[in-house]
Write a protein that holds these residues in place. Structure first.
Motif, PDB file in Angstrom:
ATOM      1  N   LEU A  83     -34.714 -27.212  37.510  1.00  0.00           N
ATOM      2  CA  LEU A  83     -33.452 -26.546  37.160  1.00  0.00           C
ATOM      3  C   LEU A  83     -33.351 -25.254  37.967  1.00  0.00           C
ATOM      4  O   LEU A  83     -33.947 -24.242  37.625  1.00  0.00           O
ATOM      5  CB  LEU A  83     -33.419 -26.252  35.665  1.00  0.00           C
ATOM      6  CG  LEU A  83     -32.084 -25.822  35.054  1.00  0.00           C
ATOM      7  CD1 LEU A  83     -31.049 -26.923  35.215  1.00  0.00           C
ATOM      8  CD2 LEU A  83     -32.257 -25.472  33.594  1.00  0.00           C
ATOM      9  N   ARG A  84     -32.597 -25.310  39.053  1.00  0.00           N
ATOM     10  CA  ARG A  84     -32.530 -24.194  39.993  1.00  0.00           C
ATOM     11  C   ARG A  84     -31.514 -23.135  39.609  1.00  0.00           C
ATOM     12  O   ARG A  84     -31.587 -22.009  40.085  1.00  0.00           O
ATOM     13  CB  ARG A  84     -32.202 -24.724  41.400  1.00  0.00           C
ATOM     14  CG  ARG A  84     -33.231 -25.692  41.948  1.00  0.00           C
ATOM     15  CD  ARG A  84     -34.593 -25.046  42.058  1.00  0.00           C
ATOM     16  NE  ARG A  84     -35.578 -25.944  42.622  1.00  0.00           N
ATOM     17  CZ  ARG A  84     -36.871 -25.661  42.739  1.00  0.00           C
ATOM     18  NH1 ARG A  84     -37.314 -24.496  42.300  1.00  0.00           N
ATOM     19  NH2 ARG A  84     -37.708 -26.531  43.251  1.00  0.00           N
ATOM     20  N   GLU A  85     -30.563 -23.503  38.774  1.00  0.00           N
ATOM     21  CA  GLU A  85     -29.539 -22.546  38.395  1.00  0.00           C
ATOM     22  C   GLU A  85     -29.061 -22.809  36.977  1.00  0.00           C
ATOM     23  O   GLU A  85     -29.097 -23.935  36.497  1.00  0.00           O
ATOM     24  CB  GLU A  85     -28.348 -22.599  39.357  1.00  0.00           C
ATOM     25  CG  GLU A  85     -27.645 -23.934  39.394  1.00  0.00           C
ATOM     26  CD  GLU A  85     -26.521 -23.950  40.409  1.00  0.00           C
ATOM     27  OE1 GLU A  85     -26.548 -23.133  41.336  1.00  0.00           O
ATOM     28  OE2 GLU A  85     -25.625 -24.788  40.261  1.00  0.00           O
ATOM     29  N   VAL A  86     -28.662 -21.756  36.325  1.00  0.00           N
ATOM     30  CA  VAL A  86     -28.089 -21.865  34.987  1.00  0.00           C
ATOM     31  C   VAL A  86     -26.585 -21.687  35.140  1.00  0.00           C
ATOM     32  O   VAL A  86     -26.131 -20.701  35.722  1.00  0.00           O
ATOM     33  CB  VAL A  86     -28.664 -20.783  34.051  1.00  0.00           C
ATOM     34  CG1 VAL A  86     -27.998 -20.865  32.685  1.00  0.00           C
ATOM     35  CG2 VAL A  86     -30.174 -20.946  33.913  1.00  0.00           C
ATOM     36  N   PRO A  87     -25.791 -22.640  34.656  1.00  0.00           N
ATOM     37  CA  PRO A  87     -24.336 -22.550  34.830  1.00  0.00           C
ATOM     38  C   PRO A  87     -23.778 -21.249  34.253  1.00  0.00           C
ATOM     39  O   PRO A  87     -24.266 -20.728  33.243  1.00  0.00           O
ATOM     40  CB  PRO A  87     -23.820 -23.769  34.067  1.00  0.00           C
ATOM     41  CG  PRO A  87     -24.977 -24.713  33.994  1.00  0.00           C
ATOM     42  CD  PRO A  87     -26.192 -23.856  33.930  1.00  0.00           C
ATOM     43  N   ALA A  88     -22.735 -20.746  34.886  1.00  0.00           N
ATOM     44  CA  ALA A  88     -22.144 -19.482  34.449  1.00  0.00           C
ATOM     45  C   ALA A  88     -21.574 -19.565  33.044  1.00  0.00           C
ATOM     46  O   ALA A  88     -21.525 -18.562  32.331  1.00  0.00           O
ATOM     47  CB  ALA A  88     -21.055 -19.061  35.436  1.00  0.00           C
ATOM     48  N   TRP A  89     -21.152 -20.778  32.613  1.00  0.00           N
ATOM     49  CA  TRP A  89     -20.546 -20.901  31.294  1.00  0.00           C
ATOM     50  C   TRP A  89     -21.534 -20.616  30.170  1.00  0.00           C
ATOM     51  O   TRP A  89     -21.132 -20.370  29.027  1.00  0.00           O
ATOM     52  CB  TRP A  89     -19.918 -22.279  31.098  1.00  0.00           C
ATOM     53  CG  TRP A  89     -20.814 -23.446  31.387  1.00  0.00           C
ATOM     54  CD1 TRP A  89     -20.802 -24.231  32.503  1.00  0.00           C
ATOM     55  CD2 TRP A  89     -21.849 -23.978  30.550  1.00  0.00           C
ATOM     56  NE1 TRP A  89     -21.760 -25.216  32.425  1.00  0.00           N
ATOM     57  CE2 TRP A  89     -22.418 -25.073  31.234  1.00  0.00           C
ATOM     58  CE3 TRP A  89     -22.352 -23.644  29.299  1.00  0.00           C
ATOM     59  CZ2 TRP A  89     -23.459 -25.827  30.716  1.00  0.00           C
ATOM     60  CZ3 TRP A  89     -23.407 -24.386  28.773  1.00  0.00           C
ATOM     61  CH2 TRP A  89     -23.938 -25.462  29.479  1.00  0.00           C
ATOM     62  N   VAL A  90     -22.836 -20.633  30.474  1.00  0.00           N
ATOM     63  CA  VAL A  90     -23.837 -20.380  29.437  1.00  0.00           C
ATOM     64  C   VAL A  90     -23.609 -19.022  28.785  1.00  0.00           C
ATOM     65  O   VAL A  90     -23.685 -18.858  27.567  1.00  0.00           O
ATOM     66  CB  VAL A  90     -25.264 -20.471  30.019  1.00  0.00           C
ATOM     67  CG1 VAL A  90     -26.279 -19.918  29.030  1.00  0.00           C
ATOM     68  CG2 VAL A  90     -25.600 -21.918  30.360  1.00  0.00           C
ATOM     69  N   THR A  91     -23.312 -18.021  29.593  1.00  0.00           N
ATOM     70  CA  THR A  91     -23.143 -16.669  29.064  1.00  0.00           C
ATOM     71  C   THR A  91     -21.841 -16.516  28.292  1.00  0.00           C
ATOM     72  O   THR A  91     -21.635 -15.490  27.634  1.00  0.00           O
ATOM     73  CB  THR A  91     -23.170 -15.638  30.199  1.00  0.00           C
ATOM     74  OG1 THR A  91     -22.127 -15.929  31.134  1.00  0.00           O
ATOM     75  CG2 THR A  91     -24.499 -15.684  30.918  1.00  0.00           C
ATOM     76  N   ALA A  92     -20.962 -17.513  28.361  1.00  0.00           N
ATOM     77  CA  ALA A  92     -19.687 -17.441  27.648  1.00  0.00           C
ATOM     78  C   ALA A  92     -19.759 -18.086  26.264  1.00  0.00           C
ATOM     79  O   ALA A  92     -18.790 -18.025  25.507  1.00  0.00           O
ATOM     80  CB  ALA A  92     -18.585 -18.111  28.468  1.00  0.00           C
TER      81      ALA A  92
END
Length: 205
Positions: free
Chosen positions: A167-176
């Motif tokens: 898992l190279r990146e965490v989607p930006a929507w996670v913080t929303a």
């Protein structure tokens, strides 16, 4: 009768014990939400178990190092609030995918996958688990991405990603996610916007 019971027990014990899957079941006696719950542990062959008639099962924990897929009847356990699939001892769990039927578990609040090193993706059906409050992914080393549909899980409070090396990146929507709780104040995310990739530090609750 007693003789038949002994024969069935002998037949069940004649297989290779290494092929058995351990199931931890939490059962509710009666239909009332305040009825007493009991916990039972059973060991069965993966190809022989069918719990579809046991709609009163509240929690299911599967420990195995031979199970590659969960059965489709899993979706019929409509009372299930907790599903945990973990490795057995030092052996990883060879689970490769979750069935789409998991999306039918409307009451599921906790989903944990641990040591599932062959799992490469979560099905889009997970985005239908609107009652989900906790999603734990541990040592799922081939999991390369989280489905964007998880952004619909606005009630999600706990998201744990540990040992998911691919898992190279965490989607930006996670913080929303409005209900998400985290034990730290900043996340450094690699976010893809359009064709460009940027790294952002965001403050979260």
């Amino acid at each position: 009768d007693e003789k038949k019971g002994r024969e069935e027990q002998s037949e069940a014990g004649s297989g290779d014990a290494a092929e058995l899957v351990e199931l931890r079941l939490r059962l509710r006696k009666g239909w009332c939400r305040y009825a007493d719950e009991t916990e039972e542990i059973v060991r069965v062959r993966p190809d022989a178990v069918d719990l579809s008639a046991h709609t009163g099962v509240r929690a299911l924990k599967v420990r195995s190092w031979r199970l590659e897929a969960l059965p489709a009847w899993l979706g019929e356990l409509t009372g299930l609030t907790e599903l945990r699939v973990t490795n057995s001892g030092f052996h990883s769990c060879p689970l490769r995918e979750l069935p789409d039927a998991v999306g039918q578990l409307a009451n599921l609040r906790t989903l944990e996958l641990q040591g599932c090193r062959e799992l490469t993706a979560l099905p889009d059906a997970v985005s239908r688990l609107t009652a989900l409050r906790s999603l734990e992914l541990r040592e799922c080393r081939k999991l390369a991405a989280l489905p964007d549909g998880l952004a619909a899980l606005t009630g999600l409070e706990d998201l744990l990603l540990m040992g998911c090396w691919a898992l190279r990146e965490v989607p930006a929507w996670v913080t929303a996610l409005p209900a998400l709780r985290v034990p730290f104040e900043e996340w450094r995310l690699r976010v893809r916007k359009g064709g460009a990739e940027t790294e952002e530090t965001v403050r979260v609750r």
